[in-house]
Write an enzyme that holds these catalytic residues in place. Sequence first.
Site, PDB file in Angstrom:
ATOM      1  N   SER A 168      12.645   6.108 -13.453  1.00 14.52           N
ATOM      2  CA  SER A 168      11.551   6.837 -14.086  1.00 14.52           C
ATOM      3  C   SER A 168      11.425   8.241 -13.510  1.00 14.52           C
ATOM      4  O   SER A 168      11.342   9.232 -14.243  1.00 14.52           O
ATOM      5  CB  SER A 168      10.260   6.049 -13.891  1.00 14.52           C
ATOM      6  OG  SER A 168       9.153   6.882 -14.004  1.00 14.52           O
ATOM      7  N   SER A 169      11.446   8.340 -12.179  1.00 11.66           N
ATOM      8  CA  SER A 169      11.293   9.656 -11.569  1.00 11.66           C
ATOM      9  C   SER A 169      12.463  10.570 -11.897  1.00 11.66           C
ATOM     10  O   SER A 169      12.280  11.765 -12.119  1.00 11.66           O
ATOM     11  CB  SER A 169      11.193   9.526 -10.051  1.00 11.66           C
ATOM     12  OG  SER A 169      10.127   8.713  -9.706  1.00 11.66           O
ATOM     13  N   GLU A 221      12.356  12.707   0.250  1.00  7.60           N
ATOM     14  CA  GLU A 221      11.209  12.106  -0.430  1.00  7.60           C
ATOM     15  C   GLU A 221       9.890  12.681   0.097  1.00  7.60           C
ATOM     16  O   GLU A 221       8.954  12.944  -0.660  1.00  7.60           O
ATOM     17  CB  GLU A 221      11.236  10.585  -0.243  1.00  7.60           C
ATOM     18  CG  GLU A 221       9.974   9.851  -0.671  1.00  7.60           C
ATOM     19  CD  GLU A 221       9.753   9.830  -2.168  1.00  7.60           C
ATOM     20  OE1 GLU A 221      10.741   9.980  -2.912  1.00  7.60           O
ATOM     21  OE2 GLU A 221       8.592   9.682  -2.580  1.00  7.60           O
ATOM     22  N   SER A 225      -0.543  27.303  -3.973  1.00  8.62           N
ATOM     23  CA  SER A 225      -0.160  28.688  -4.218  1.00  8.62           C
ATOM     24  C   SER A 225      -0.707  29.213  -5.533  1.00  8.62           C
ATOM     25  O   SER A 225      -0.706  30.421  -5.767  1.00  8.62           O
ATOM     26  CB  SER A 225       1.364  28.829  -4.223  1.00  8.62           C
ATOM     27  OG  SER A 225       1.897  28.280  -3.052  1.00  8.62           O
ATOM     28  N   ARG A 265       1.919   0.362  15.243  1.00  9.26           N
ATOM     29  CA  ARG A 265       1.538   0.263  13.835  1.00  9.26           C
ATOM     30  C   ARG A 265       1.979  -1.080  13.267  1.00  9.26           C
ATOM     31  O   ARG A 265       2.729  -1.815  13.882  1.00  9.26           O
ATOM     32  CB  ARG A 265       2.141   1.422  13.048  1.00  9.26           C
ATOM     33  CG  ARG A 265       3.655   1.434  13.025  1.00  9.26           C
ATOM     34  CD  ARG A 265       4.214   2.742  12.530  1.00  9.26           C
ATOM     35  NE  ARG A 265       4.177   2.811  11.075  1.00  9.26           N
ATOM     36  CZ  ARG A 265       5.107   3.456  10.348  1.00  9.26           C
ATOM     37  NH1 ARG A 265       6.109   4.083  10.933  1.00  9.26           N
ATOM     38  NH2 ARG A 265       5.036   3.492   9.040  1.00  9.26           N
ATOM     39  N   TRP A 325       7.534  -0.561   3.925  1.00  5.16           N
ATOM     40  CA  TRP A 325       8.067   0.072   2.708  1.00  5.16           C
ATOM     41  C   TRP A 325       9.471   0.587   2.939  1.00  5.16           C
ATOM     42  O   TRP A 325      10.206   0.839   1.994  1.00  5.16           O
ATOM     43  CB  TRP A 325       7.150   1.192   2.244  1.00  5.16           C
ATOM     44  CG  TRP A 325       7.320   2.486   2.969  1.00  5.16           C
ATOM     45  CD1 TRP A 325       6.794   2.811   4.180  1.00  5.16           C
ATOM     46  CD2 TRP A 325       8.060   3.629   2.533  1.00  5.16           C
ATOM     47  NE1 TRP A 325       7.168   4.089   4.520  1.00  5.16           N
ATOM     48  CE2 TRP A 325       7.942   4.619   3.530  1.00  5.16           C
ATOM     49  CE3 TRP A 325       8.812   3.928   1.384  1.00  5.16           C
ATOM     50  CZ2 TRP A 325       8.550   5.867   3.432  1.00  5.16           C
ATOM     51  CZ3 TRP A 325       9.411   5.178   1.299  1.00  5.16           C
ATOM     52  CH2 TRP A 325       9.276   6.135   2.315  1.00  5.16           C
ATOM     53  N   HIS A 349      13.776  11.384   3.874  1.00  5.44           N
ATOM     54  CA  HIS A 349      13.174  12.646   4.263  1.00  5.44           C
ATOM     55  C   HIS A 349      12.998  13.603   3.100  1.00  5.44           C
ATOM     56  O   HIS A 349      11.922  14.174   2.953  1.00  5.44           O
ATOM     57  CB  HIS A 349      13.868  13.307   5.454  1.00  5.44           C
ATOM     58  CG  HIS A 349      12.907  14.243   6.097  1.00  5.44           C
ATOM     59  ND1 HIS A 349      11.898  13.812   6.911  1.00  5.44           N
ATOM     60  CD2 HIS A 349      12.711  15.563   5.947  1.00  5.44           C
ATOM     61  CE1 HIS A 349      11.143  14.834   7.244  1.00  5.44           C
ATOM     62  NE2 HIS A 349      11.609  15.912   6.679  1.00  5.44           N
ATOM     63  N   THR A 365       7.990  26.476   6.671  1.00  6.28           N
ATOM     64  CA  THR A 365       6.642  25.956   6.440  1.00  6.28           C
ATOM     65  C   THR A 365       5.615  26.919   7.017  1.00  6.28           C
ATOM     66  O   THR A 365       4.581  27.189   6.403  1.00  6.28           O
ATOM     67  CB  THR A 365       6.496  24.563   7.073  1.00  6.28           C
ATOM     68  OG1 THR A 365       7.643  23.798   6.754  1.00  6.28           O
ATOM     69  CG2 THR A 365       5.272  23.861   6.537  1.00  6.28           C
ATOM     70  N   ASP A 386       6.385  22.498 -25.751  1.00  6.02           N
ATOM     71  CA  ASP A 386       6.273  21.159 -25.179  1.00  6.02           C
ATOM     72  C   ASP A 386       7.418  21.005 -24.182  1.00  6.02           C
ATOM     73  O   ASP A 386       8.206  21.919 -23.979  1.00  6.02           O
ATOM     74  CB  ASP A 386       6.373  20.089 -26.285  1.00  6.02           C
ATOM     75  CG  ASP A 386       5.918  18.719 -25.792  1.00  6.02           C
ATOM     76  OD1 ASP A 386       5.570  18.608 -24.598  1.00  6.02           O
ATOM     77  OD2 ASP A 386       5.925  17.766 -26.593  1.00  6.02           O
ATOM     78  N   HIS A 430       0.843  -1.201   0.000  1.00 12.24           N
ATOM     79  CA  HIS A 430       0.000   0.000   0.000  1.00 12.24           C
ATOM     80  C   HIS A 430       0.877   1.249   0.000  1.00 12.24           C
ATOM     81  O   HIS A 430       0.658   2.177  -0.778  1.00 12.24           O
ATOM     82  CB  HIS A 430      -0.919  -0.015   1.228  1.00 12.24           C
ATOM     83  CG  HIS A 430      -1.505   1.322   1.603  1.00 12.24           C
ATOM     84  ND1 HIS A 430      -2.526   1.909   0.900  1.00 12.24           N
ATOM     85  CD2 HIS A 430      -1.211   2.189   2.603  1.00 12.24           C
ATOM     86  CE1 HIS A 430      -2.832   3.082   1.445  1.00 12.24           C
ATOM     87  NE2 HIS A 430      -2.042   3.282   2.485  1.00 12.24           N
ATOM     88  N   HIS A 443      15.845  12.075  12.394  1.00 16.20           N
ATOM     89  CA  HIS A 443      14.683  12.188  13.290  1.00 16.20           C
ATOM     90  C   HIS A 443      13.705  11.042  13.068  1.00 16.20           C
ATOM     91  O   HIS A 443      12.750  10.904  13.803  1.00 16.20           O
ATOM     92  CB  HIS A 443      13.999  13.563  13.186  1.00 16.20           C
ATOM     93  CG  HIS A 443      13.277  13.819  11.909  1.00 16.20           C
ATOM     94  ND1 HIS A 443      13.109  15.064  11.393  1.00 16.20           N
ATOM     95  CD2 HIS A 443      12.665  12.994  11.045  1.00 16.20           C
ATOM     96  CE1 HIS A 443      12.435  14.990  10.266  1.00 16.20           C
ATOM     97  NE2 HIS A 443      12.160  13.744  10.033  1.00 16.20           N
ATOM     98  N   HIS A 444      13.957  10.239  12.030  1.00 14.98           N
ATOM     99  CA  HIS A 444      13.156   9.023  11.869  1.00 14.98           C
ATOM    100  C   HIS A 444      13.711   7.884  12.715  1.00 14.98           C
ATOM    101  O   HIS A 444      13.146   6.804  12.744  1.00 14.98           O
ATOM    102  CB  HIS A 444      13.145   8.587  10.404  1.00 14.98           C
ATOM    103  CG  HIS A 444      12.487   9.571   9.506  1.00 14.98           C
ATOM    104  ND1 HIS A 444      11.157   9.503   9.199  1.00 14.98           N
ATOM    105  CD2 HIS A 444      12.965  10.661   8.872  1.00 14.98           C
ATOM    106  CE1 HIS A 444      10.845  10.503   8.393  1.00 14.98           C
ATOM    107  NE2 HIS A 444      11.931  11.235   8.184  1.00 14.98           N
ATOM    108  N   TYR A 482       9.354  15.609   1.073  1.00 19.48           N
ATOM    109  CA  TYR A 482       9.116  16.912   0.452  1.00 19.48           C
ATOM    110  C   TYR A 482       8.926  16.797  -1.046  1.00 19.48           C
ATOM    111  O   TYR A 482       8.304  17.661  -1.653  1.00 19.48           O
ATOM    112  CB  TYR A 482      10.243  17.872   0.828  1.00 19.48           C
ATOM    113  CG  TYR A 482      10.174  18.155   2.300  1.00 19.48           C
ATOM    114  CD1 TYR A 482       9.125  18.909   2.794  1.00 19.48           C
ATOM    115  CD2 TYR A 482      11.058  17.595   3.196  1.00 19.48           C
ATOM    116  CE1 TYR A 482       8.982  19.113   4.145  1.00 19.48           C
ATOM    117  CE2 TYR A 482      10.926  17.802   4.550  1.00 19.48           C
ATOM    118  CZ  TYR A 482       9.890  18.561   5.020  1.00 19.48           C
ATOM    119  OH  TYR A 482       9.738  18.757   6.348  1.00 19.48           O
ATOM    120  N   LYS A 512       5.019  29.785   4.769  1.00 21.37           N
ATOM    121  CA  LYS A 512       4.096  29.461   3.686  1.00 21.37           C
ATOM    122  C   LYS A 512       2.648  29.554   4.150  1.00 21.37           C
ATOM    123  O   LYS A 512       1.805  30.164   3.490  1.00 21.37           O
ATOM    124  CB  LYS A 512       4.371  28.050   3.173  1.00 21.37           C
ATOM    125  CG  LYS A 512       5.572  27.997   2.287  1.00 21.37           C
ATOM    126  CD  LYS A 512       5.859  26.578   1.897  1.00 21.37           C
ATOM    127  CE  LYS A 512       6.688  26.543   0.649  1.00 21.37           C
ATOM    128  NZ  LYS A 512       6.006  27.124  -0.509  1.00 21.37           N
TER     129      LYS A 512
END
Lengths: 181, 498
Positions: B136-137, B222, B235, B417, B109, B220, B295, B73, B44, B269-270, B224, B298
């Site tokens: 790909s990305s 990722e 925005s 979890r 994951w 991390h 943040t 293009d 998932h 921090h993870h 963002y 924003k």
Amino acid sequence: MIKVRSIKRTSVLLSLFTLIMFGFGYALVPLYDVFCEVTGLNGKTGRIYNEEAKQLITDNQRLVTIHFDSNINGNLAWKLKADQKFLKVNPGKFYSVTYTVENMINEEIVGQAIPSVSPQIASLYLKKSECFCFRNQVLKPGEQKKLTVRFELDRDLPKGVESLTLSYTFFKAVKDNKKIS
Amino acid sequence: MYLVFSLIMFFIGGSMAMIIRAELFQPGLQFVDPQFYNSMVTVHALVMIFGAVMPAGVGLANWMIPIMIGAPDMALPRMNNMSFWIMPFAFALLLSTLFMDGGGPAGGWTMYPPLVLQTGKAFPFLIFAVHFLGISSIMGAINIIATVFNMRAPGMTLMRMPLFVWTWVITAFLLIASLPVLAGAVTMLLTDKYFGTSFFSAAGGGDPVLFQHIFWFFGHPEVYILALPAFGIISQIIPTFARKPLFGYASMVYATASIAILSFFVWAHHMFTVGLPINGELFFMYATMLIAVPTGVKVFNWIATMWKGAMTFEAPMLFALAFVVLFTIGGFSGLMLGITPVDFQYHDTYFVVAHFHYVLLTGAIFALMASAYYWLPKWTGNMYDEKLGKIHFWASAISANVLFFPQHFLGLAGMPRRIPDYSVQFADFNMISSLGGFAYGISQLLFVYIVVKCVLGGKKATGQVWDGARGLEWTLSSPPPYHSFSKPPKVTKALMEY
């Protein structure tokens, strides 16, 4: 109007950057090892060699308790036991302790012990001159063996540390051993 | 193409979430066995991150960036084609593992060793799927940067670009800098398992914690990569419906850039609980807190944009407003998790699950929904059904909160979890959460209906579509011609501002 040349340039530069970052991922591995070695962060113990060992002065004022712990990694059919639960030691003096290891199945197995010290801050101050973890250990079917560790606790051990734990985990040895201390 | 693909993936990933919530509806094991449950949790996450949110973002970028900066293009159309077609193959690899011996990947994951190394036959498929998705990305990102740097219309200076374009440029740099590191990490896993290397195996002198460092060095940024395009979308939308120019444009650009840079210095921090030294814990705690500053800039800018604006509340604006409120809640729970001593309690509980779903579902996904409603008339030439759009919004917003808000309480009460069963004191909140989950799942079907209806026909949209909309894309007809701006438009300051 469309600047084909500069588009190519940008893409090539960015692809190069991608490769560099891929390499950087790998570069993190030795960096991490060096970082841990310098700081003693992952609990790996220190070494002491003969020259240094001769100049040791014992600190009789201070008494630190070392607890001995033993583990076996899941897929290894061995038994490991520390022959003494703990020891009170003076910093700057050599001690020897033994572990008993036993092969529980009918098969010759090569094992490798990995040390770990808690609290981590103390790990580099536990210096070993001799340890069964320096090399692979081979056990014949059903064999029982005494394993020795000889170590001293450095006099510079930070003041707050009253006791520490030395733990060994035996793993099934893998072919490609890196340097283990 | 990207967008349709990501919508399909959204539903595949969503149906997995339905299985998870069905299992968690009541305590005890009812429907699936724990191994399958774990593989659902794992797949998932991978499907939603790499299959739904990222391709949707890239899809929007491919469609909108050329017409927002006045280019005919994308710079590298063939690369674009490749980067899209890799994805169906990658997901075929990943999803096929669910039908293999030993089941799909079930170690989470994050693919932490040594657990992930116990995956059965699915393991190499998982690794190569991640590799392909990364390639790909990265190709998508290179294309975006090449387009923006080389193909802007005359007068479209960097500081006049729409904010969506800005956030995507920065996201693209994040992709290029972080995904190769992940590729390296999973390659090390692969060689550890099959070629006897010992990067992460303690027996060979490696260290499993090292994987966590490398992974989160990618992981991390990722976060963002998923969130920044959403900031860009919001925005664009808020000024349109507040009928005022965006407040503090320059500060928005700098805030985005500083979030991106900071994201490379907060990875640990993870992993506060792996036994970092106290100085490390403090450094990563303060660095994490620091991200709250840009943040916050924003969020304040969005609010200031609305201040005294002539606001109307069409579906895109509703989603955008919900984004601002709910993303901020997710940000606050993130701050709580960023506090080291507190994190020791919250780590790996449902509080974390609630946090990142607030940021990703009511954050990233809501922004994508907003963008879909905002630009659908431009893409199809038809207005979508506003009434159904509003129903979809309220159904989503309410059910998402019913779904995730109770999980905060579950986490604080200590429910871990990634476990299919739980003890009975968590039963009530889990039932509420599951009901919210089913409601959310069903209400997304309405979205498909609205999109299909809009594609098939409806009230014709004008080129301008929204009367407060500013920017090059609105000067084109709706739908825009295949090759827009073959003659580059002249961009003046007045055109970009309200």
